[in-house]
Design a protein around this motif. Sequence first.
Motif, PDB file in Angstrom:
ATOM      1  N   SER A  17      23.884 -23.819-131.175  1.00 19.67           N
ATOM      2  CA  SER A  17      23.751 -23.989-129.681  1.00 19.67           C
ATOM      3  C   SER A  17      23.312 -22.473-129.069  1.00 19.67           C
ATOM      4  CB  SER A  17      25.265 -24.339-128.912  1.00 19.67           C
ATOM      5  OG  SER A  17      25.929 -25.228-129.456  1.00 19.67           O
ATOM      6  N   ARG A  18      22.938 -22.674-127.908  1.00 15.39           N
ATOM      7  CA  ARG A  18      22.690 -21.425-127.316  1.00 15.39           C
ATOM      8  C   ARG A  18      23.139 -21.209-126.052  1.00 15.39           C
ATOM      9  NH1 ARG A  18      17.794 -19.951-124.287  1.00 15.39           N
ATOM     10  NH2 ARG A  18      17.003 -22.208-124.851  1.00 15.39           N
ATOM     11  N   LEU A  19      23.861 -20.035-125.546  1.00  9.10           N
ATOM     12  CA  LEU A  19      24.439 -19.968-124.256  1.00  9.10           C
ATOM     13  C   LEU A  19      23.504 -18.400-123.887  1.00  9.10           C
ATOM     14  CD1 LEU A  19      28.058 -20.763-124.313  1.00  9.10           C
ATOM     15  CD2 LEU A  19      26.049 -22.149-123.703  1.00  9.10           C
ATOM     16  N   GLN A  20      22.948 -18.469-122.880  1.00  7.62           N
ATOM     17  CA  GLN A  20      22.029 -17.211-122.404  1.00  7.62           C
ATOM     18  C   GLN A  20      21.980 -17.101-121.113  1.00  7.62           C
ATOM     19  OE1 GLN A  20      19.015 -16.656-125.261  1.00  7.62           O
ATOM     20  NE2 GLN A  20      17.495 -16.046-123.582  1.00  7.62           N
ATOM     21  N   VAL A  21      21.832 -15.835-120.632  1.00  2.82           N
ATOM     22  CA  VAL A  21      21.778 -15.324-119.077  1.00  2.82           C
ATOM     23  C   VAL A  21      20.604 -14.871-118.862  1.00  2.82           C
ATOM     24  CG1 VAL A  21      22.627 -14.168-117.125  1.00  2.82           C
ATOM     25  CG2 VAL A  21      24.388 -15.189-118.958  1.00  2.82           C
ATOM     26  N   HIS A  22      19.993 -15.259-117.944  1.00  5.18           N
ATOM     27  CA  HIS A  22      18.534 -14.620-117.531  1.00  5.18           C
ATOM     28  C   HIS A  22      18.786 -13.639-116.172  1.00  5.18           C
ATOM     29  CE1 HIS A  22      14.239 -13.832-117.470  1.00  5.18           C
ATOM     30  NE2 HIS A  22      14.152 -13.781-116.284  1.00  5.18           N
ATOM     31  N   THR A  23      18.470 -12.348-116.451  1.00  3.16           N
ATOM     32  CA  THR A  23      18.770 -11.498-115.213  1.00  3.16           C
ATOM     33  C   THR A  23      17.209 -11.110-114.708  1.00  3.16           C
ATOM     34  OG1 THR A  23      18.310  -9.398-116.461  1.00  3.16           O
ATOM     35  CG2 THR A  23      20.668 -10.584-116.185  1.00  3.16           C
ATOM     36  N   TYR A  24      16.697 -11.179-113.440  1.00  4.24           N
ATOM     37  CA  TYR A  24      15.558 -10.966-112.847  1.00  4.24           C
ATOM     38  C   TYR A  24      15.557  -9.549-112.611  1.00  4.24           C
ATOM     39  CZ  TYR A  24      15.693 -15.948-112.385  1.00  4.24           C
ATOM     40  OH  TYR A  24      15.909 -17.277-112.610  1.00  4.24           O
ATOM     41  N   HIS A  59      15.772  -9.472-118.378  1.00  5.27           N
ATOM     42  CA  HIS A  59      16.444  -9.111-119.604  1.00  5.27           C
ATOM     43  C   HIS A  59      17.215 -10.552-119.880  1.00  5.27           C
ATOM     44  CE1 HIS A  59      16.073  -4.763-119.256  1.00  5.27           C
ATOM     45  NE2 HIS A  59      15.775  -5.019-120.711  1.00  5.27           N
ATOM     46  N   ASP A  60      17.324 -10.908-121.072  1.00  6.82           N
ATOM     47  CA  ASP A  60      17.919 -12.299-121.539  1.00  6.82           C
ATOM     48  C   ASP A  60      19.088 -11.531-122.067  1.00  6.82           C
ATOM     49  OD1 ASP A  60      16.823 -14.704-120.455  1.00  6.82           O
ATOM     50  OD2 ASP A  60      15.092 -13.819-121.618  1.00  6.82           O
ATOM     51  N   ILE A  61      20.263 -12.170-121.941  1.00  9.70           N
ATOM     52  CA  ILE A  61      21.654 -11.816-122.683  1.00  9.70           C
ATOM     53  C   ILE A  61      22.237 -12.985-123.016  1.00  9.70           C
ATOM     54  CG2 ILE A  61      23.989 -10.945-122.211  1.00  9.70           C
ATOM     55  CD1 ILE A  61      22.791  -9.602-119.576  1.00  9.70           C
ATOM     56  N   ARG A  62      22.419 -12.799-124.424  1.00  8.62           N
ATOM     57  CA  ARG A  62      23.005 -14.016-125.496  1.00  8.62           C
ATOM     58  C   ARG A  62      24.367 -13.963-125.822  1.00  8.62           C
ATOM     59  NH1 ARG A  62      18.678 -16.154-129.451  1.00  8.62           N
ATOM     60  NH2 ARG A  62      17.727 -16.520-127.890  1.00  8.62           N
ATOM     61  N   VAL A  89      18.918  -9.626-125.496  1.00 10.37           N
ATOM     62  CA  VAL A  89      17.980 -10.048-126.512  1.00 10.37           C
ATOM     63  C   VAL A  89      16.715  -9.173-126.632  1.00 10.37           C
ATOM     64  CG1 VAL A  89      16.442 -11.910-126.895  1.00 10.37           C
ATOM     65  CG2 VAL A  89      18.524 -12.614-125.896  1.00 10.37           C
ATOM     66  N   PRO A  90      16.560  -8.593-127.655  1.00 10.98           N
ATOM     67  CA  PRO A  90      15.682  -7.437-127.812  1.00 10.98           C
ATOM     68  C   PRO A  90      14.473  -7.855-127.688  1.00 10.98           C
ATOM     69  CG  PRO A  90      16.897  -7.843-130.070  1.00 10.98           C
ATOM     70  CD  PRO A  90      17.345  -8.797-129.053  1.00 10.98           C
ATOM     71  N   GLN A 147      16.824  -3.064-102.775  1.00 12.95           N
ATOM     72  CA  GLN A 147      18.188  -3.977-102.929  1.00 12.95           C
ATOM     73  C   GLN A 147      17.700  -4.918-104.206  1.00 12.95           C
ATOM     74  OE1 GLN A 147      21.198  -4.146-101.265  1.00 12.95           O
ATOM     75  NE2 GLN A 147      21.685  -5.520-103.337  1.00 12.95           N
ATOM     76  N   VAL A 148      18.430  -4.749-105.096  1.00 14.60           N
ATOM     77  CA  VAL A 148      18.377  -5.871-106.455  1.00 14.60           C
ATOM     78  C   VAL A 148      18.544  -7.254-105.990  1.00 14.60           C
ATOM     79  CG1 VAL A 148      18.787  -3.968-108.002  1.00 14.60           C
ATOM     80  CG2 VAL A 148      20.444  -5.710-107.548  1.00 14.60           C
ATOM     81  N   LYS A 149      17.834  -8.239-106.709  1.00 10.86           N
ATOM     82  CA  LYS A 149      18.360  -9.242-106.823  1.00 10.86           C
ATOM     83  C   LYS A 149      19.806  -9.895-107.035  1.00 10.86           C
ATOM     84  CE  LYS A 149      13.464 -11.146-107.366  1.00 10.86           C
ATOM     85  NZ  LYS A 149      12.552 -11.949-107.888  1.00 10.86           N
ATOM     86  N   ASP A 150      20.240 -10.528-106.354  1.00 12.40           N
ATOM     87  CA  ASP A 150      21.623 -11.157-106.504  1.00 12.40           C
ATOM     88  C   ASP A 150      21.661 -12.301-107.485  1.00 12.40           C
ATOM     89  OD1 ASP A 150      24.400 -11.292-106.270  1.00 12.40           O
ATOM     90  OD2 ASP A 150      24.385 -12.099-104.177  1.00 12.40           O
ATOM     91  N   GLU A 151      20.702 -13.041-107.570  1.00 13.30           N
ATOM     92  CA  GLU A 151      20.637 -14.327-108.431  1.00 13.30           C
ATOM     93  C   GLU A 151      20.480 -14.093-109.985  1.00 13.30           C
ATOM     94  OE1 GLU A 151      19.669 -18.281-106.920  1.00 13.30           O
ATOM     95  OE2 GLU A 151      17.941 -17.842-108.233  1.00 13.30           O
ATOM     96  N   ILE A 152      21.214 -14.740-110.799  1.00 16.54           N
ATOM     97  CA  ILE A 152      21.098 -14.798-112.125  1.00 16.54           C
ATOM     98  C   ILE A 152      20.923 -16.241-112.699  1.00 16.54           C
ATOM     99  CG2 ILE A 152      21.892 -12.520-112.575  1.00 16.54           C
ATOM    100  CD1 ILE A 152      24.405 -13.656-113.819  1.00 16.54           C
ATOM    101  N   THR A 153      20.579 -16.452-113.782  1.00 16.70           N
ATOM    102  CA  THR A 153      20.267 -17.969-114.224  1.00 16.70           C
ATOM    103  C   THR A 153      21.044 -17.976-115.443  1.00 16.70           C
ATOM    104  OG1 THR A 153      18.481 -18.404-112.996  1.00 16.70           O
ATOM    105  CG2 THR A 153      19.107 -19.791-114.777  1.00 16.70           C
ATOM    106  N   PHE A 154      22.010 -19.102-115.636  1.00 15.52           N
ATOM    107  CA  PHE A 154      22.399 -19.560-116.931  1.00 15.52           C
ATOM    108  C   PHE A 154      21.574 -20.428-117.589  1.00 15.52           C
ATOM    109  CE2 PHE A 154      25.879 -17.269-115.080  1.00 15.52           C
ATOM    110  CZ  PHE A 154      26.798 -16.909-116.179  1.00 15.52           C
ATOM    111  N   LEU A 155      21.178 -20.470-118.790  1.00 14.37           N
ATOM    112  CA  LEU A 155      20.401 -21.293-119.734  1.00 14.37           C
ATOM    113  C   LEU A 155      21.419 -21.720-120.920  1.00 14.37           C
ATOM    114  CD1 LEU A 155      17.170 -18.805-119.943  1.00 14.37           C
ATOM    115  CD2 LEU A 155      17.832 -20.636-118.367  1.00 14.37           C
ATOM    116  N   LEU A 156      21.369 -23.050-120.850  1.00 17.70           N
ATOM    117  CA  LEU A 156      22.415 -23.629-121.681  1.00 17.70           C
ATOM    118  C   LEU A 156      21.637 -24.851-122.754  1.00 17.70           C
ATOM    119  CD1 LEU A 156      24.946 -24.969-119.172  1.00 17.70           C
ATOM    120  CD2 LEU A 156      24.841 -22.736-120.304  1.00 17.70           C
TER     121      LEU A 156
END
Length: 204
Positions: A37-44, A56-59, A91-92, A187-196
Motif C-alpha cells: 500500500s501507499r499513503l502519501q501527502v502532497h504539499t503544494y 514535496h511528497d511525504i510518505r 520522498v527524495p 501567504q503559503v497555501k493552506d491546502e494539502i492532498t492525501f493520496l491513497l
Amino acid sequence: MRCRHAGALAVIALLYQTPVTVAQDWPETYRILPEASRLQVHTYKGGLLGMFGHEHDIRAHAFEGTVIYKPRDASESSVTVRVRTDSLLVVPASDSSDIPDITRTMREEVLRVDSFPEIRFTSTAVEFQDSTVHLRGDLTMVGRTQPVEMDLVLELTPPVLHVHGSFAIKQSDFGIRPYRTALGTVQVKDEITFLLDVRAIPSR
C-alpha cells in the motif's frame, strides 16, 4: 502495478487461493497490507513545508488498519487507519538538497511527533455505488479531530480488496498555521492532498 508491490502480492496469492466470485460472498474483515500500500501527502508550493520553496511528497512507512466490508449493508461497513507520525519521510527529489531540514521541521514544528505519535482516521459512514466507495469520517492530527469526506475507487480481485483515490484538507483546520514571511507579504497555501493506494487481505 508498482514493482515494489509484486513480491507482496505474490505471497498473497499463495496464502489465499480460495476463489470468490460475487461480492456478497467476500469475507467481512480485512487488514491493510503496508508493504503493498501507499499513503502519501502532497504539499503544494507554500504548503505544509512551504518555507522551503518546493512542492514535496511525504510518505508514511509505518501504518495499520482494518476494513469491515459488507456490501449488502453499507451501514455496517467501516474503515480505521493509524499512521505513526515518526514514520513519515519526505520522498527524495533530485532538486531538494534540504530534505534533512524539511524532515526536522515537519517532525518537530509541524506534527510534533513526541506529543502526537499518530495520525488516525475512523470512518463514520460508508456508501457503495458501483465501483466507488464514499467515506465520511474523523481525521485526527496534532491533537485535533475534523470531519473529512472522500470518494475512492474500489477494486475487488480475490483475495485483495484495493481502494485508491485522494482527498484534501486545510492545515488551519487542525491548528497548523500556514507559513508566511516575516512581514506577512507572502501567504503559503493552506491546502494539502492525501493520496491513497491501499490493499487489504482477509484477516485470519
